[in-house]
Design a protein around this motif. Structure first.
Motif, PDB file in Angstrom:
ATOM      1  N   PHE A  41      14.172  16.622  -1.678  1.00  0.00           N
ATOM      2  CA  PHE A  41      12.686  15.872  -1.817  1.00  0.00           C
ATOM      3  C   PHE A  41      12.206  16.221  -0.277  1.00  0.00           C
ATOM      4  O   PHE A  41      13.523  15.973   0.231  1.00  0.00           O
ATOM      5  CB  PHE A  41      12.319  14.844  -2.307  1.00  0.00           C
ATOM      6  CG  PHE A  41      13.660  13.294  -2.650  1.00  0.00           C
ATOM      7  CD1 PHE A  41      13.379  12.332  -1.545  1.00  0.00           C
ATOM      8  CD2 PHE A  41      14.892  13.502  -2.393  1.00  0.00           C
ATOM      9  CE1 PHE A  41      14.045  11.623  -1.140  1.00  0.00           C
ATOM     10  CE2 PHE A  41      15.523  12.762  -2.660  1.00  0.00           C
ATOM     11  CZ  PHE A  41      15.625  11.498  -1.665  1.00  0.00           C
ATOM     12  N   LEU A  42      11.183  14.992  -0.108  1.00  0.00           N
ATOM     13  CA  LEU A  42      10.663  15.123   1.276  1.00  0.00           C
ATOM     14  C   LEU A  42      10.049  13.810   1.316  1.00  0.00           C
ATOM     15  O   LEU A  42       9.312  13.444   1.164  1.00  0.00           O
ATOM     16  CB  LEU A  42       9.607  16.456   1.494  1.00  0.00           C
ATOM     17  CG  LEU A  42      10.312  17.596   1.500  1.00  0.00           C
ATOM     18  CD1 LEU A  42       8.869  18.840   0.168  1.00  0.00           C
ATOM     19  CD2 LEU A  42      10.508  18.661   2.647  1.00  0.00           C
ATOM     20  N   VAL A  43      10.724  13.229   2.212  1.00  0.00           N
ATOM     21  CA  VAL A  43       9.684  11.900   2.908  1.00  0.00           C
ATOM     22  C   VAL A  43       8.468  11.550   3.809  1.00  0.00           C
ATOM     23  O   VAL A  43       9.220  12.669   5.137  1.00  0.00           O
ATOM     24  CB  VAL A  43      11.043  11.038   2.446  1.00  0.00           C
ATOM     25  CG1 VAL A  43      11.152   9.523   2.905  1.00  0.00           C
ATOM     26  CG2 VAL A  43      11.948  11.472   1.633  1.00  0.00           C
ATOM     27  N   GLU A  50      14.352   5.891  -4.147  1.00  0.00           N
ATOM     28  CA  GLU A  50      15.092   4.286  -4.205  1.00  0.00           C
ATOM     29  C   GLU A  50      15.555   4.063  -2.433  1.00  0.00           C
ATOM     30  O   GLU A  50      14.231   3.000  -2.214  1.00  0.00           O
ATOM     31  CB  GLU A  50      15.823   3.852  -5.245  1.00  0.00           C
ATOM     32  CG  GLU A  50      15.136   2.609  -5.667  1.00  0.00           C
ATOM     33  CD  GLU A  50      13.492   2.108  -5.741  1.00  0.00           C
ATOM     34  OE1 GLU A  50      13.033   1.171  -5.316  1.00  0.00           O
ATOM     35  OE2 GLU A  50      12.712   2.875  -6.192  1.00  0.00           O
ATOM     36  N   TYR A  51      16.316   4.274  -1.988  1.00  0.00           N
ATOM     37  CA  TYR A  51      17.268   4.395  -1.124  1.00  0.00           C
ATOM     38  C   TYR A  51      15.609   4.419   0.634  1.00  0.00           C
ATOM     39  O   TYR A  51      15.607   3.385   0.658  1.00  0.00           O
ATOM     40  CB  TYR A  51      18.105   4.927  -0.939  1.00  0.00           C
ATOM     41  CG  TYR A  51      18.290   4.984   1.387  1.00  0.00           C
ATOM     42  CD1 TYR A  51      19.433   4.083   1.659  1.00  0.00           C
ATOM     43  CD2 TYR A  51      18.190   5.786   2.127  1.00  0.00           C
ATOM     44  CE1 TYR A  51      19.797   3.833   2.438  1.00  0.00           C
ATOM     45  CE2 TYR A  51      17.502   5.545   3.003  1.00  0.00           C
ATOM     46  CZ  TYR A  51      19.390   4.808   3.864  1.00  0.00           C
ATOM     47  OH  TYR A  51      19.531   4.856   4.691  1.00  0.00           O
ATOM     48  N   PHE A  52      14.883   5.309   0.279  1.00  0.00           N
ATOM     49  CA  PHE A  52      13.967   5.270   0.454  1.00  0.00           C
ATOM     50  C   PHE A  52      12.865   4.408   0.701  1.00  0.00           C
ATOM     51  O   PHE A  52      11.788   3.772   1.696  1.00  0.00           O
ATOM     52  CB  PHE A  52      13.162   7.029   0.778  1.00  0.00           C
ATOM     53  CG  PHE A  52      14.143   7.532   1.581  1.00  0.00           C
ATOM     54  CD1 PHE A  52      14.227   7.530   2.798  1.00  0.00           C
ATOM     55  CD2 PHE A  52      15.384   8.416   1.165  1.00  0.00           C
ATOM     56  CE1 PHE A  52      15.542   8.576   3.945  1.00  0.00           C
ATOM     57  CE2 PHE A  52      15.722   9.434   1.625  1.00  0.00           C
ATOM     58  CZ  PHE A  52      15.974   9.452   3.367  1.00  0.00           C
ATOM     59  N   ARG A  53      12.259   4.214  -0.284  1.00  0.00           N
ATOM     60  CA  ARG A  53      11.198   3.239  -0.831  1.00  0.00           C
ATOM     61  C   ARG A  53      11.408   1.926  -0.111  1.00  0.00           C
ATOM     62  O   ARG A  53      10.783   1.212   0.365  1.00  0.00           O
ATOM     63  CB  ARG A  53      11.293   2.865  -2.522  1.00  0.00           C
ATOM     64  CG  ARG A  53      10.336   4.561  -2.191  1.00  0.00           C
ATOM     65  CD  ARG A  53      10.007   4.199  -4.286  1.00  0.00           C
ATOM     66  NE  ARG A  53       9.035   6.046  -4.906  1.00  0.00           N
ATOM     67  CZ  ARG A  53      10.318   6.757  -5.682  1.00  0.00           C
ATOM     68  NH1 ARG A  53      11.195   6.798  -5.748  1.00  0.00           N
ATOM     69  NH2 ARG A  53       8.997   8.166  -5.273  1.00  0.00           N
ATOM     70  N   LYS A  54      13.036   1.371  -0.651  1.00  0.00           N
ATOM     71  CA  LYS A  54      13.305   0.020  -0.648  1.00  0.00           C
ATOM     72  C   LYS A  54      13.291  -0.199   1.650  1.00  0.00           C
ATOM     73  O   LYS A  54      12.737  -1.184   1.645  1.00  0.00           O
ATOM     74  CB  LYS A  54      15.000  -0.538  -0.613  1.00  0.00           C
ATOM     75  CG  LYS A  54      14.718  -0.369  -2.272  1.00  0.00           C
ATOM     76  CD  LYS A  54      16.175  -0.501  -2.979  1.00  0.00           C
ATOM     77  CE  LYS A  54      16.700  -0.861  -4.193  1.00  0.00           C
ATOM     78  NZ  LYS A  54      17.758  -0.892  -4.614  1.00  0.00           N
ATOM     79  N   LYS A  55      13.342   0.999   2.013  1.00  0.00           N
ATOM     80  CA  LYS A  55      12.823   1.211   3.513  1.00  0.00           C
ATOM     81  C   LYS A  55      11.774   1.366   4.092  1.00  0.00           C
ATOM     82  O   LYS A  55      10.947   0.962   5.487  1.00  0.00           O
ATOM     83  CB  LYS A  55      13.639   1.666   4.172  1.00  0.00           C
ATOM     84  CG  LYS A  55      15.442   2.033   3.758  1.00  0.00           C
ATOM     85  CD  LYS A  55      15.999   2.589   4.623  1.00  0.00           C
ATOM     86  CE  LYS A  55      17.709   2.046   5.063  1.00  0.00           C
ATOM     87  NZ  LYS A  55      17.787   1.112   5.844  1.00  0.00           N
ATOM     88  N   GLY A  56      10.799   1.106   2.556  1.00  0.00           N
ATOM     89  CA  GLY A  56       9.504   0.702   3.240  1.00  0.00           C
ATOM     90  C   GLY A  56       8.488   2.696   3.134  1.00  0.00           C
ATOM     91  O   GLY A  56       7.324   2.455   3.561  1.00  0.00           O
ATOM     92  N   TYR A  57       9.238   3.984   2.840  1.00  0.00           N
ATOM     93  CA  TYR A  57       8.717   5.086   3.063  1.00  0.00           C
ATOM     94  C   TYR A  57       8.199   5.419   1.431  1.00  0.00           C
ATOM     95  O   TYR A  57       8.921   5.086   0.681  1.00  0.00           O
ATOM     96  CB  TYR A  57       9.668   5.591   3.411  1.00  0.00           C
ATOM     97  CG  TYR A  57      10.393   5.659   4.891  1.00  0.00           C
ATOM     98  CD1 TYR A  57       9.475   5.783   5.978  1.00  0.00           C
ATOM     99  CD2 TYR A  57      11.713   4.976   5.012  1.00  0.00           C
ATOM    100  CE1 TYR A  57       9.987   5.744   7.528  1.00  0.00           C
ATOM    101  CE2 TYR A  57      11.949   4.800   6.278  1.00  0.00           C
ATOM    102  CZ  TYR A  57      11.471   5.050   7.545  1.00  0.00           C
ATOM    103  OH  TYR A  57      11.682   5.169   8.512  1.00  0.00           O
ATOM    104  N   GLN A  58       6.721   5.500   1.368  1.00  0.00           N
ATOM    105  CA  GLN A  58       5.803   5.432  -0.097  1.00  0.00           C
ATOM    106  C   GLN A  58       6.273   6.661   0.221  1.00  0.00           C
ATOM    107  O   GLN A  58       5.700   7.340  -1.054  1.00  0.00           O
ATOM    108  CB  GLN A  58       4.804   4.529   0.471  1.00  0.00           C
ATOM    109  CG  GLN A  58       5.322   3.100   0.579  1.00  0.00           C
ATOM    110  CD  GLN A  58       6.634   2.942  -1.105  1.00  0.00           C
ATOM    111  OE1 GLN A  58       6.861   3.016  -1.806  1.00  0.00           O
ATOM    112  NE2 GLN A  58       7.652   1.804  -0.446  1.00  0.00           N
ATOM    113  N   THR A  59       5.583   7.877   0.974  1.00  0.00           N
ATOM    114  CA  THR A  59       4.802   8.693   0.768  1.00  0.00           C
ATOM    115  C   THR A  59       6.059   9.437   0.481  1.00  0.00           C
ATOM    116  O   THR A  59       7.120  10.511   1.814  1.00  0.00           O
ATOM    117  CB  THR A  59       4.552   9.182   1.521  1.00  0.00           C
ATOM    118  OG1 THR A  59       2.778   8.186   2.364  1.00  0.00           O
ATOM    119  CG2 THR A  59       3.502  10.957   1.427  1.00  0.00           C
ATOM    120  N   ILE A  60       6.491  10.373  -0.720  1.00  0.00           N
ATOM    121  CA  ILE A  60       7.728  10.723  -1.601  1.00  0.00           C
ATOM    122  C   ILE A  60       7.140  12.092  -2.115  1.00  0.00           C
ATOM    123  O   ILE A  60       6.720  11.506  -2.714  1.00  0.00           O
ATOM    124  CB  ILE A  60       8.437  10.093  -1.729  1.00  0.00           C
ATOM    125  CG1 ILE A  60       9.555   8.709  -0.663  1.00  0.00           C
ATOM    126  CG2 ILE A  60       9.734  10.797  -2.601  1.00  0.00           C
ATOM    127  CD1 ILE A  60      10.403   8.094  -1.509  1.00  0.00           C
TER     128      ILE A  60
END
Length: 309
Positions: free
Chosen positions: A190-192, A291-301
């Motif tokens: 996936f891409l973040v 979910e790891y990235f979302r918890k860190k504030g990265y919402q564009t995935i």
């Protein structure tokens, strides 16, 4: 009315080294930019650019005179970005005119561009524009790129392809081929979007100040890794080559790997994409890793298949 469209891009392998002949793997994206061309009789060119939300982000009229395109009105508040965009567009159109003056056979034009993606994402606002203009005027997009933005040109190759490609600068010019890259493990990719723009001048300077034999050695190694990444049959193999690539580029530009710097506890593997400038990264993993990235504030995935052609 004529209509043209070009794909956005992500560079999976070869950042920096592509400039010195490394074989790189470029991924066209499903998101891109379209351009409509209508003719008129005003003697001017009206340009309107819409963003992904159908909001006008740039608009100006240009006076066409002897191959020059001079901005004469700016409909939005004349901030620095608007002014710079007008100047850059003037440069592109004037360069295009020099490439094929015969193509401008009408007295006036109205051109409308529409982006599918956010301009901040680094997916190729400029390269898709260059490729669309080149299609319209039937000129070489690489020549137009050289006369305007510059760069390796991999983004131009991606703009005109609907499949992953290998891209390489050779002594005879740019060469691109369709790559048989359709990993069976793409559901685990996936891409973040990091939204972390960085000043890459120091990284580029460090890269360019190395002995030429070091740079050539790096290009050869990256070319080999590109081939291995394309051939990867399973995720573990793929991850090993991503790590090797990140380590080589990290040393060449004297910057820590993005995973080491920002995500040292991430359980999967992270690969910077493009110029290590804080745009997109490729990550391996599934729901928990997203979910790891979302918890860190990265919402564009994006899922790999959601964004990549």
């Amino acid at each position: 009315m004529q209509k043209f469209r070009s794909n956005g891009k992500l560079l999976l392998t070869g950042e920096y080294a592509v400039l010195n002949g490394a074989k790189s793997l470029a991924l066209p994206t499903k998101l891109g930019q379209s351009m409509e061309v209508l003719t008129g009789k005003t003697g001017n060119l009206t340009w309107i650019s819409y963003d992904e939300n159908e909001n006008i982000w740039f608009q100006s009229d240009f006076k066409i005179e002897n191959g020059n395109f001079t901005p004469i009105t700016l409909s939005t508040k004349q901030n620095l970005e608007t002014t710079e965009t007008a100047k850059r567009l003037q440069q592109i159109l004037s360069s295009a005119y020099r490439e094929n003056a015969q193509a401008f056979h009408h007295k006036g034009y109205k051109i409308i561009t529409r982006l599918d993606f956010n301009r901040k994402w680094g997916l190729g606002t400029s390269s898709t524009l260059i490729n669309n203009i080149a299609q319209w005027l039937e000129i070489d997009p690489y020549n137009l790129l050289k006369a305007s933005f510059g760069g390796s040109g991999y983004d131009i190759a991606a703009a005109g392809n609907d499949f992953p490609i290998t891209y390489q600068l050779t002594k005879n010019g740019p060469v691109s081929f369709t790559a048989d890259f359709n990993p069976p493990f793409k559901n685990d990719l996936f891409l973040v979007y990091l939204n972390k723009k960085q000043n890459s001048r120091e990284a580029i300077a460090h890269y360019r100040n190395q002995p030429i034999e070091n740079i050539q050695d790096l290009a050869n190694k990256i070319s080999g890794i590109t081939e291995q990444i394309i051939k990867s049959e399973n995720l573990e193999e793929f991850k090993l080559f991503l790590k090797a690539h990140e380590s080589l580029i990290s040393k060449a530009i004297n910057l820590p790997r993005i995973q080491t710097e920002l995500f040292p506890d991430y359980p999967g593997v992270i690969k910077s994409l493009g110029g290590w400038g804080g745009d997109f990264i490729l990550a391996t993993g599934g729901k928990e890793e997203k979910e790891y990235f979302r918890k860190k504030g990265y919402q564009t995935i994006f899922e790999y298949q959601e964004l990549i052609k």
